[in-house]
Enzyme design. Structure first.
Site, PDB file in Angstrom:
ATOM      1  N   LYS A  13       0.854  -1.203   0.000  1.00 14.52           N
ATOM      2  CA  LYS A  13       0.000   0.000   0.000  1.00 14.52           C
ATOM      3  C   LYS A  13       0.881   1.241   0.000  1.00 14.52           C
ATOM      4  CE  LYS A  13       0.918   1.348   4.426  1.00 14.52           C
ATOM      5  NZ  LYS A  13       1.628   2.527   4.824  1.00 14.52           N
ATOM      6  N   ASP A 139      -1.767  -1.882  10.562  1.00 14.47           N
ATOM      7  CA  ASP A 139      -2.071  -1.807   9.124  1.00 14.47           C
ATOM      8  C   ASP A 139      -2.708  -3.090   8.586  1.00 14.47           C
ATOM      9  OD1 ASP A 139      -1.165   0.756   8.799  1.00 14.47           O
ATOM     10  OD2 ASP A 139       0.823   0.184   8.057  1.00 14.47           O
TER      11      ASP A 139
HETATM   12  P1  ATP Z   1       4.099  -1.281   8.145  1.00  9.46           P
HETATM   13  O1  ATP Z   1       3.517  -0.100   7.397  1.00  9.46           O
HETATM   14  O2  ATP Z   1       3.146  -2.451   8.241  1.00  9.46           O
HETATM   15  O3  ATP Z   1       4.785  -0.932   9.436  1.00  9.46           O
HETATM   16  P2  ATP Z   1       6.663  -1.395   6.765  1.00  9.46           P
HETATM   17  O4  ATP Z   1       6.704  -1.377   5.266  1.00  9.46           O
HETATM   18  O5  ATP Z   1       7.075  -0.131   7.445  1.00  9.46           O
HETATM   19  O6  ATP Z   1       5.210  -1.861   7.159  1.00  9.46           O
HETATM   20  P3  ATP Z   1       7.534  -4.097   7.003  1.00  9.46           P
HETATM   21  O7  ATP Z   1       8.127  -4.397   5.677  1.00  9.46           O
HETATM   22  O8  ATP Z   1       6.211  -4.659   7.290  1.00  9.46           O
HETATM   23  O9  ATP Z   1       7.557  -2.541   7.310  1.00  9.46           O
HETATM   24  O10 ATP Z   1       8.628  -4.580   8.090  1.00  9.46           O
HETATM   25  C1  ATP Z   1       8.601  -4.144   9.399  1.00  9.46           C
HETATM   26  C2  ATP Z   1       9.317  -5.171  10.281  1.00  9.46           C
HETATM   27  O11 ATP Z   1       8.518  -6.349  10.352  1.00  9.46           O
HETATM   28  C3  ATP Z   1      10.678  -5.589   9.769  1.00  9.46           C
HETATM   29  O12 ATP Z   1      11.619  -5.296  10.755  1.00  9.46           O
HETATM   30  C4  ATP Z   1      10.588  -7.089   9.547  1.00  9.46           C
HETATM   31  O13 ATP Z   1      11.711  -7.796  10.084  1.00  9.46           O
HETATM   32  C5  ATP Z   1       9.347  -7.506  10.313  1.00  9.46           C
HETATM   33  N1  ATP Z   1       8.600  -8.567   9.609  1.00  9.46           N
HETATM   34  C6  ATP Z   1       8.012  -9.626  10.174  1.00  9.46           C
HETATM   35  N2  ATP Z   1       7.382 -10.388   9.267  1.00  9.46           N
HETATM   36  C7  ATP Z   1       7.578  -9.809   8.068  1.00  9.46           C
HETATM   37  C8  ATP Z   1       7.170 -10.141   6.735  1.00  9.46           C
HETATM   38  N3  ATP Z   1       6.458 -11.244   6.443  1.00  9.46           N
HETATM   39  N4  ATP Z   1       7.542  -9.295   5.756  1.00  9.46           N
HETATM   40  C9  ATP Z   1       8.253  -8.168   6.038  1.00  9.46           C
HETATM   41  N5  ATP Z   1       8.654  -7.820   7.270  1.00  9.46           N
HETATM   42  C10 ATP Z   1       8.333  -8.626   8.296  1.00  9.46           C
END
Ligand code: ATP
Length: 291
Positions: A13, A139
């Protein structure tokens, strides 16, 4: 045990807005944000396994495959809530950059809930799946619905919106990982100068007003991330200079996106970033129902 293998898409997203309204007595921030899914997606393959265990595998070798993974947490939650005595193996084909502000982990968790709902014939409604997902991360509820929506509270109260007019989205992720918790921790509410843009954005979306959508982009978390990581600011400036109709950081960053409805500008923006930033993607808004 059913002998099926399910493939589920987990789209990323972007935030069209992210307004932080106030800090709540429970320590969380009350937010209002408009989000929409894009056609950059992870893919989950879900298969039953004989042993009553949850196991994961992933194309991104640096992600944990245990209880720290949001997919594991989702599977465990569904299993416990419905007392399922079956095991499952889930493979995550990771395409969404990690810790980028694109909700990759949340979308994987939402896809796991949707997939397990089918695999185990649980008959959960979308609302029930979104409620379950909210226990994993704020989220996840939005990601269960997908499409375009405004999220309120900590992000778990969802009101669906129509799709914005289709356009190109050029994403650039500088080589830094940003912790959402740290960004909220550093946010100074008394220093926010811009008013929230969500209401204006919702109106522009209802009117299918693309220039209005570009004018209504806004993210209060830029006040933290842009100061800490000046490269994010440079990327935004370059995108505008090379012809983007609108530019914004997504979530807590560091990914920045440019919107344009003019195909002729896509290459200009893309090429203008290539030398400066290694991870650049050209995608489109995903529209109504992408899973
Ligand atoms: P959000 O907006 O949901 O916070 P984001 O894009 O900022 O997402 P993510 O890519 O979801 O961040 O990653 C955040 C943390 O979640 C990372 O430190 C990662 O190690 C952990 N994590 C756990 N499971 C997953 C997964 N399936 N995919 C990505 N990251 C994951």
């Amino acid at each position: 045990m059913t002998d099926v293998r399910l493939m589920v898409k987990a789209p990323a997203k972007i935030n069209l807005t992210l307004d932080v309204l106030y800090k709540r007595p429970d320590g969380y921030h009350e937010i209002e944000m408009v989000m929409t899914t894009i056609d950059l997606a992870d893919r989950l393959t879900i298969e039953p396994r004989r042993e009553n265990k949850i196991t994961l595998d992933c194309s991104a070798c640096y992600l944990p495959l245990d209880e720290r993974n949001h997919v594991y947490q989702a599977a465990k939650l569904v299993k416990e809530r419905f007392h399922v005595d079956e095991g499952v193996h889930i493979y995550i084909d990771k395409q969404i950059p990690i810790a980028a502000g694109l909700a990759g982990g949340s979308s994987d968790a939402a896809a796991a809930i949707r997939g397990l709902n089918k695999l185990w014939d649980l008959n959960m409604s979308v609302e029930e799946m979104a409620e379950l997902g909210s226990h994993i991360g704020s989220d996840v509820s939005f990601c269960v619905y997908g499409g375009t929506a405004v999220a309120r509270g900590r992000g778990e109260r969802i009101e669906r919106l129509p799709s914005p007019p289709s356009c190109w989205v050029i994403l650039a992720k500088p080589p830094i990982g940003v912790s959402t918790a740290e960004v909220y921790g550093a946010l100074r509410m008394d220093r926010l100068t811009e008013r929230g843009k969500s209401q204006q954005m919702i109106e522009a979306i209802w009117h299918r007003d693309f220039p209005g959508i570009c004018r209504s982009l806004g993210n209060h978390l830029e006040s933290v991330t842009l100061v800490k990581y000046p490269d994010v600011c440079v990327i935004k400036d370059r995108m505008s200079r090379f012809g983007a109709d609108g530019v914004l950081m997504s979530g807590s960053g560091p990914t920045v996106f440019a919107l344009t409805d003019k195909e002729s500008r896509v290459n200009r923006i893309y090429n203008g970033l290539r030398g400066f930033c290694k991870e650049v993607y050209v995608v489109r808004l995903a529209g109504e129902n992408q899973w």
